[in-house]
Design a protein around this motif. Structure first.
Motif, short mmCIF file in Angstrom:
data_model
loop_
_atom_site.label_atom_id
_atom_site.label_comp_id
_atom_site.label_asym_id
_atom_site.label_seq_id
_atom_site.Cartn_x
_atom_site.Cartn_y
_atom_site.Cartn_z
N VAL A 36 -10.23 24.09 -14.25
CA VAL A 36 -11.67 24.30 -14.42
C VAL A 36 -12.49 23.23 -13.70
O VAL A 36 -11.96 22.19 -13.29
N LEU A 37 -13.79 23.51 -13.62
CA LEU A 37 -14.80 22.53 -13.24
C LEU A 37 -15.74 22.38 -14.43
O LEU A 37 -16.25 23.39 -14.94
N VAL A 38 -15.99 21.16 -14.85
CA VAL A 38 -16.85 20.91 -16.01
C VAL A 38 -18.11 20.18 -15.57
O VAL A 38 -18.03 19.09 -14.98
N SER A 39 -19.27 20.79 -15.84
CA SER A 39 -20.58 20.20 -15.49
C SER A 39 -21.17 19.55 -16.74
O SER A 39 -21.13 20.13 -17.83
N VAL A 40 -21.74 18.37 -16.56
CA VAL A 40 -22.36 17.64 -17.66
C VAL A 40 -23.84 17.41 -17.35
O VAL A 40 -24.19 16.96 -16.25
N PHE A 41 -24.69 17.76 -18.31
CA PHE A 41 -26.13 17.53 -18.19
C PHE A 41 -26.57 16.79 -19.46
O PHE A 41 -26.56 17.36 -20.55
N ARG A 42 -26.92 15.53 -19.31
CA ARG A 42 -27.27 14.73 -20.47
C ARG A 42 -28.75 14.87 -20.84
O ARG A 42 -29.61 15.02 -19.96
N ALA A 43 -29.01 14.82 -22.16
CA ALA A 43 -30.38 14.90 -22.66
C ALA A 43 -31.18 13.70 -22.13
O ALA A 43 -30.65 12.61 -21.95
N PRO A 44 -32.48 13.89 -21.86
CA PRO A 44 -33.24 15.13 -22.07
C PRO A 44 -33.34 16.00 -20.81
O PRO A 44 -34.07 16.97 -20.81
N SER A 94 -32.00 18.48 -19.31
CA SER A 94 -31.17 19.67 -19.35
C SER A 94 -32.03 20.86 -19.76
O SER A 94 -33.19 20.69 -20.14
N TYR A 95 -31.43 22.04 -19.73
CA TYR A 95 -32.18 23.26 -20.07
C TYR A 95 -32.73 23.22 -21.48
O TYR A 95 -33.85 23.64 -21.74
N THR A 96 -31.93 22.69 -22.42
CA THR A 96 -32.36 22.66 -23.83
C THR A 96 -32.94 21.32 -24.24
O THR A 96 -33.39 21.16 -25.38
N MET A 97 -32.91 20.33 -23.34
CA MET A 97 -33.27 18.94 -23.62
C MET A 97 -32.25 18.27 -24.55
O MET A 97 -32.51 17.21 -25.11
N GLU A 98 -31.09 18.91 -24.73
CA GLU A 98 -29.96 18.34 -25.45
C GLU A 98 -28.83 18.13 -24.44
O GLU A 98 -28.91 18.58 -23.29
N ASP A 99 -27.77 17.44 -24.86
CA ASP A 99 -26.58 17.37 -24.01
C ASP A 99 -26.03 18.78 -23.81
O ASP A 99 -25.86 19.54 -24.76
N ILE A 100 -25.78 19.13 -22.56
CA ILE A 100 -25.20 20.44 -22.23
C ILE A 100 -23.94 20.22 -21.41
O ILE A 100 -23.90 19.37 -20.51
N VAL A 101 -22.91 20.99 -21.73
CA VAL A 101 -21.69 21.01 -20.94
C VAL A 101 -21.40 22.46 -20.57
O VAL A 101 -21.49 23.35 -21.42
N GLU A 102 -21.07 22.69 -19.30
CA GLU A 102 -20.72 24.03 -18.85
C GLU A 102 -19.31 24.00 -18.27
O GLU A 102 -19.04 23.22 -17.34
N ILE A 103 -18.43 24.82 -18.82
CA ILE A 103 -17.05 24.92 -18.34
C ILE A 103 -16.96 26.12 -17.41
O ILE A 103 -17.16 27.26 -17.83
N ASN A 104 -16.70 25.87 -16.14
CA ASN A 104 -16.51 26.93 -15.15
C ASN A 104 -15.01 27.20 -15.04
O ASN A 104 -14.27 26.39 -14.47
N CYS A 105 -14.60 28.31 -15.61
CA CYS A 105 -13.17 28.64 -15.64
C CYS A 105 -12.92 29.92 -14.83
O CYS A 105 -13.86 30.56 -14.35
N HIS A 106 -11.65 30.30 -14.70
CA HIS A 106 -11.34 31.58 -14.07
C HIS A 106 -11.84 32.72 -14.97
O HIS A 106 -11.89 32.58 -16.20
N GLY A 107 -12.19 33.84 -14.35
CA GLY A 107 -12.93 34.87 -15.07
C GLY A 107 -12.13 35.90 -15.81
O GLY A 107 -12.64 36.99 -16.08
N GLY A 108 -10.91 35.61 -16.17
CA GLY A 108 -10.16 36.56 -16.98
C GLY A 108 -10.69 36.60 -18.40
O GLY A 108 -11.10 35.58 -18.96
N ILE A 109 -10.69 37.77 -19.01
CA ILE A 109 -11.23 37.91 -20.36
C ILE A 109 -10.43 37.08 -21.36
O ILE A 109 -11.00 36.38 -22.20
N TYR A 110 -9.11 37.12 -21.25
CA TYR A 110 -8.27 36.37 -22.19
C TYR A 110 -8.53 34.87 -22.08
O TYR A 110 -8.73 34.18 -23.09
N ILE A 111 -8.53 34.35 -20.84
CA ILE A 111 -8.74 32.91 -20.62
C ILE A 111 -10.10 32.48 -21.14
O ILE A 111 -10.25 31.45 -21.82
N THR A 112 -11.12 33.26 -20.83
CA THR A 112 -12.48 32.91 -21.24
C THR A 112 -12.60 32.85 -22.76
O THR A 112 -13.16 31.89 -23.32
#
Length: 439
Positions: free
Chosen positions: A63-71, A73-91
């Motif tokens: 995976v690739l993991v993106s980190v967006f620290r408050a404030p 970010s989109y929500t003004m909170e700490d946000i983490v986005e995990i970019n994984c392969h798009g299989g339904i089971y894995i997700t």
């Protein structure tokens, strides 16, 4: 609820190249750090880290993991986005690991709701985000982008400031009459300000209503005698054989519908059954539906042969309260005359397309300006206008200022609610529940 950490799949749960699992909250980084083979606790904001998601000793995905620290970010909170392969089971497995390690499954729209509650966006911008996701044509997308950039706020804030100034002055006059440095307001001093406010909000409401028509598509009825070329015109505009075309009168028995965008104008097209006297029960039902569609139309295209006869004039009279374009079809068979001439069977409809775009050019221009963007916002503006009309009536009846201020305050609350600054919690839940998961 704002203290917990939420998680959701932000992309569609289908087989695809990449899926994104998004987390937001105080423990977002900590939760992902527990299942990631790299140390995220020291990751800087707005960075991407490559590694593997693990379930104890079992490698789940690369995976690739993106980190967006408050404030920031989109929500003004700490946000983490995990970019994984798009299989339904894995997700789903990665989502389950996040929940098992302390995150809670987010409700629909909860990320955007947090952005609103944390003050990053106002309600009109939140609605703009949802509109942009759901946009299916250029006008809807353009309008949504304007909302995201604060177009509604720019419209409403000056009106709120003017009302607040009047309300504050009235209250100071009432509570502290001994203050000499505060302007003494009277009904006659307030009246011009109310009249000016009404003119401005009338203009805003008018432009917004026109913009909604353009954004949602103009309900357009193709009207005409049987076998005059209505279905051929529908097919030519849609560029597909959606309606059956024959030389037998009465072929269209039901409404045939489709959507088409002509330059800047989107039409919700309805091909109607030819309106005539008939003993055919099925055709009669179709004609009744045609008349109902005509009553709800925002544009009528009357298709004729080479001249208007008595039957065409009768149909034209039925559409007299609607914007109407008279179109002469079959120009390949007749001499071209003044007016809109087409040959639907040959897909020669350029004159009609130009005429439609020209008819709505003012609304198209308005749609590219700052405007209110949905029925909720327009309804609140209309409510504020009604309260201000009551203020004007009270002033003309010489009602005491403290009573006048009641309607002024109600108008102010209506305007603030457009931006979500006076919104009840139950309304918030209802609005954001319309968003998709992960947004």
């Amino acid at each position: 609820m704002l203290n917990d950490t939420i998680v959701a799949i932000s992309t569609g749960l289908v087989e695809q190249a990449i899926s994104i699992i998004r987390l937001s909250g105080e423990q977002a980084i900590e939760v992902v750090d527990k299942i990631f083979d790299k140390d995220l606790t020291k990751a800087k904001s707005h960075t991407i880290t490559y590694g593997f998601i693990k379930d104890e000793d079992d490698i789940v995905d690369e995976v690739l993991v993106s980190v967006f620290r408050a404030p920031k970010s989109y929500t003004m909170e700490d946000i983490v986005e995990i970019n994984c392969h798009g299989g339904i089971y894995i997700t789903k497995r990665i989502l389950s690991l996040c929940i098992a390690n302390g995150a809670r499954l987010a409700r629909p729209g909860e990320f955007t709701q947090r952005a609103f509650l944390n003050g990053r966006i106002d309600m009109s911008q939140a609605e703009g985000i949802n509109d942009l996701i759901k946009a299916n044509n250029h006008n809807k997308a353009s309008s949504a982008i304007h909302s995201l950039k604060g177009s509604v706020t720019r419209l409403i804030d000056p009106l709120c400031e003017d009302l607040l100034d009047i309300i504050a002055n009235i209250e100071v006059n009432i509570d502290y009459p001994e203050y000499d440095d505060v302007e003494v307001l009277t009904n006659q001093k307030i009246r011009p300000k109310v009249v000016s406010f009404l003119a401005r909000i009338d203009d805003i409401i008018h432009k917004a209503q026109n913009s909604i028509i353009i954004k949602n598509g103009i309900n357009t009825v193709i009207l005409g005698k049987p076998n005059v070329g209505k279905s051929s015109l529908l097919n030519a505009m849609l560029q597909e054989d959606k309606a059956i075309v024959t030389n037998v009168a009465g072929t269209t028995r039901d409404l045939v519908e489709g959507e088409v965008t002509l330059n800047d104008v989107t039409l919700n097209l309805i091909d109607t059954a030819g309106i005539r006297d008939t003993n055919d029960i099925v055709e009669k039902i179709g004609i009744e539906k045609s008349i109902e569609a005509l009553n709800n139309a925002q544009l009528v295209i009357l298709v004729c042969d080479d001249k208007l006869d008595d039957e065409d004039k009768r149909l034209l009279d039925m559409a007299k309260d609607k914007p109407c374009l008279i179109v002469y079809n079959k120009k390949d068979l007749h001499d071209v005359k003044d007016g809109i001439n087409i040959s639907a069977i040959n897909n020669d409809i350029e004159e009609l397309v130009d005429a439609i775009n020209d008819m709505f050019k003012e609304e198209i221009i308005d749609n590219k300006m700052d405007t209110l963007n949905n029925e909720r916002q327009i309804g609140l503006a209309i409510s504020a206008r009604k309260h201000m009309l009551d203020v004007l009536s009270a002033i003309d009846d010489n009602v005491e200022l403290d009573l006048v201020s009641i309607d002024l305050n109600m108008a102010y609350e209506d305007l603030k609610e457009i931006l979500g600054h006076a919104t009840r919690e139950d309304l918030l839940d209802a609005l954001f529940s319309k968003f998709c998961l992960g947004k």
